[in-house]
Design an enzyme around this catalytic site. Structure first.
Site, mmCIF file in Angstrom:
data_model
loop_
_atom_site.group_PDB
_atom_site.id
_atom_site.type_symbol
_atom_site.label_atom_id
_atom_site.label_comp_id
_atom_site.label_asym_id
_atom_site.label_seq_id
_atom_site.Cartn_x
_atom_site.Cartn_y
_atom_site.Cartn_z
ATOM 1 N N PHE A 268 -15.948 31.793 -31.600
ATOM 2 C CA PHE A 268 -15.379 31.666 -32.938
ATOM 3 C C PHE A 268 -16.288 32.229 -34.027
ATOM 4 C CE2 PHE A 268 -17.442 27.598 -31.836
ATOM 5 C CZ PHE A 268 -18.366 27.481 -32.877
ATOM 6 N N LYS B 279 -17.461 23.697 -48.091
ATOM 7 C CA LYS B 279 -16.936 24.972 -47.579
ATOM 8 C C LYS B 279 -15.757 25.485 -48.419
ATOM 9 C CE LYS B 279 -18.470 24.154 -42.803
ATOM 10 N NZ LYS B 279 -18.060 24.129 -41.381
ATOM 11 N N TYR C 258 -25.467 31.334 -39.809
ATOM 12 C CA TYR C 258 -24.867 30.836 -38.567
ATOM 13 C C TYR C 258 -25.358 31.610 -37.341
ATOM 14 C CZ TYR C 258 -21.612 27.581 -40.824
ATOM 15 O OH TYR C 258 -21.065 26.524 -41.498
ATOM 16 N N GLU D 193 -32.759 25.277 -43.292
ATOM 17 C CA GLU D 193 -31.521 25.541 -44.034
ATOM 18 C C GLU D 193 -31.704 25.318 -45.534
ATOM 19 O OE1 GLU D 193 -28.457 24.483 -40.342
ATOM 20 O OE2 GLU D 193 -28.388 23.270 -42.169
ATOM 21 N N THR E 279 -16.672 17.224 -35.979
ATOM 22 C CA THR E 279 -16.355 18.628 -36.278
ATOM 23 C C THR E 279 -14.846 18.839 -36.365
ATOM 24 O OG1 THR E 279 -18.323 19.236 -35.019
ATOM 25 C CG2 THR E 279 -16.770 21.005 -35.531
ATOM 26 N N ARG F 98 -14.398 14.666 -43.403
ATOM 27 C CA ARG F 98 -13.514 15.534 -42.627
ATOM 28 C C ARG F 98 -12.180 14.854 -42.321
ATOM 29 N NH1 ARG F 98 -18.340 18.149 -38.892
ATOM 30 N NH2 ARG F 98 -18.602 20.069 -40.098
ATOM 31 N N ASN G 181 -13.240 22.820 -42.051
ATOM 32 C CA ASN G 181 -13.512 21.383 -41.993
ATOM 33 C C ASN G 181 -14.378 20.887 -43.151
ATOM 34 O OD1 ASN G 181 -15.911 22.442 -41.153
ATOM 35 N ND2 ASN G 181 -15.888 21.537 -39.105
ATOM 36 N N HIS H 33 -20.475 21.413 -44.240
ATOM 37 C CA HIS H 33 -21.528 21.651 -43.251
ATOM 38 C C HIS H 33 -22.639 20.639 -43.515
ATOM 39 C CE1 HIS H 33 -24.708 23.637 -40.918
ATOM 40 N NE2 HIS H 33 -25.483 23.330 -41.935
ATOM 41 N N ARG I 74 -24.436 13.343 -41.462
ATOM 42 C CA ARG I 74 -23.567 13.636 -40.305
ATOM 43 C C ARG I 74 -22.513 12.525 -40.137
ATOM 44 N NH1 ARG I 74 -23.543 18.689 -38.251
ATOM 45 N NH2 ARG I 74 -22.513 17.698 -36.483
HETATM 46 P P1 GDP Z 1 -20.742 21.023 -36.999
HETATM 47 O O1 GDP Z 1 -22.231 20.849 -36.819
HETATM 48 O O2 GDP Z 1 -19.981 19.726 -36.909
HETATM 49 O O3 GDP Z 1 -20.388 21.785 -38.267
HETATM 50 O O4 GDP Z 1 -20.193 21.883 -35.759
HETATM 51 P P2 GDP Z 1 -20.783 23.157 -34.967
HETATM 52 O O5 GDP Z 1 -22.225 23.395 -35.313
HETATM 53 O O6 GDP Z 1 -20.420 22.995 -33.528
HETATM 54 O O7 GDP Z 1 -19.904 24.384 -35.515
HETATM 55 C C1 GDP Z 1 -20.189 25.000 -36.747
HETATM 56 C C2 GDP Z 1 -18.878 25.278 -37.455
HETATM 57 O O8 GDP Z 1 -18.130 26.245 -36.714
HETATM 58 C C3 GDP Z 1 -17.925 24.095 -37.587
HETATM 59 O O9 GDP Z 1 -18.230 23.229 -38.655
HETATM 60 C C4 GDP Z 1 -16.594 24.779 -37.784
HETATM 61 O O10 GDP Z 1 -16.426 25.258 -39.120
HETATM 62 C C5 GDP Z 1 -16.729 25.973 -36.842
HETATM 63 N N1 GDP Z 1 -16.198 25.677 -35.502
HETATM 64 C C6 GDP Z 1 -16.688 24.824 -34.563
HETATM 65 N N2 GDP Z 1 -15.952 24.815 -33.446
HETATM 66 C C7 GDP Z 1 -14.953 25.720 -33.672
HETATM 67 C C8 GDP Z 1 -13.861 26.185 -32.882
HETATM 68 O O11 GDP Z 1 -13.654 25.769 -31.741
HETATM 69 N N3 GDP Z 1 -13.043 27.133 -33.454
HETATM 70 C C9 GDP Z 1 -13.254 27.617 -34.719
HETATM 71 N N4 GDP Z 1 -12.407 28.542 -35.222
HETATM 72 N N5 GDP Z 1 -14.278 27.191 -35.492
HETATM 73 C C10 GDP Z 1 -15.113 26.262 -34.985
#
Ligand code: GDP
Length: 140
Positions: free
Chosen positions: A59, A11, A51, A128, A93, A104, A114, A117, A87
């Site tokens: 968010f 990222k 996304y 993807e 996350t 991370r 973070n 992805h 993962r």
């Molecule tokens: P991942 O699969 O671990 O990447 O997590 P998710 O699929 O739940 O979320 C996708 C991405 O959205 C995350 O990697 C973060 O960059 C972002 N994200 C997730 N939760 C939050 C949040 O609570 N606040 C904000 N600002 N970004 C978030």
């Protein structure tokens, strides 16, 4: 164990800090092979499409803004159980909850910025990967 392919994205927070090589070292140390890789700057439309599953999350707009704030490195990773393995090496996350030695934990700035992805299922990995790469660009 089944050999799988998964989609990884380094990222903008990580490319900005010149961490591509350090992230790749974590991936390779975990037994994942980088079988395709390209650096690109996502458009708003591309980030929104990628996304789309998060469209209704609070968010979403911040996430799209962050993912278009600088270059990313899209990658295809290959290896035994690559989806779950990636993962695992990514970590949780929220970096505050990520295990020691994960990408991370070592590099992420926040729950949003973070650093990486990773596809969360084999079905999503297929979708993807084809979002970013033609079959001819993946060399196992
Ligand atoms: P991942 O699969 O671990 O990447 O997590 P998710 O699929 O739940 O979320 C996708 C991405 O959205 C995350 O990697 C973060 O960059 C972002 N994200 C997730 N939760 C939050 C949040 O609570 N606040 C904000 N600002 N970004 C978030």
């Amino acid at each position: 164990m089944t050999t799988e392919r998964t989609l990884s994205i380094i990222k903008p927070d990580a490319t900005r800090r010149n961490l591509t090589g350090k992230v790749n070292a974590h991936l390779e140390a975990a037994g994942l092979r980088i079988v395709a890789q390209k650096r690109l700057w996502l458009s708003r439309a591309q980030a929104e499409a990628f996304y789309a599953v998060h469209r209704d999350r609070p968010f979403f707009n911040d996430l799209v803004k962050f993912m278009t704030s600088g270059p990313v490195v899209a990658q295809v990773l290959e290896g035994p159980n690559a989806v779950a393995k990636n993962r695992e090496v990514m970590g949780a996350t929220n970096p505050a909850n990520a295990a020691p030695g994960t990408i991370r934990k070592d590099f992420a700035e926040s729950i949003e910025a973070n650093s990486v992805h990773g596809s969360d299922s084999l079905d999503n990995a297929k979708d993807e990967i084809s979002f970013f790469f033609a079959r001819t660009e993946i060399v196992g």
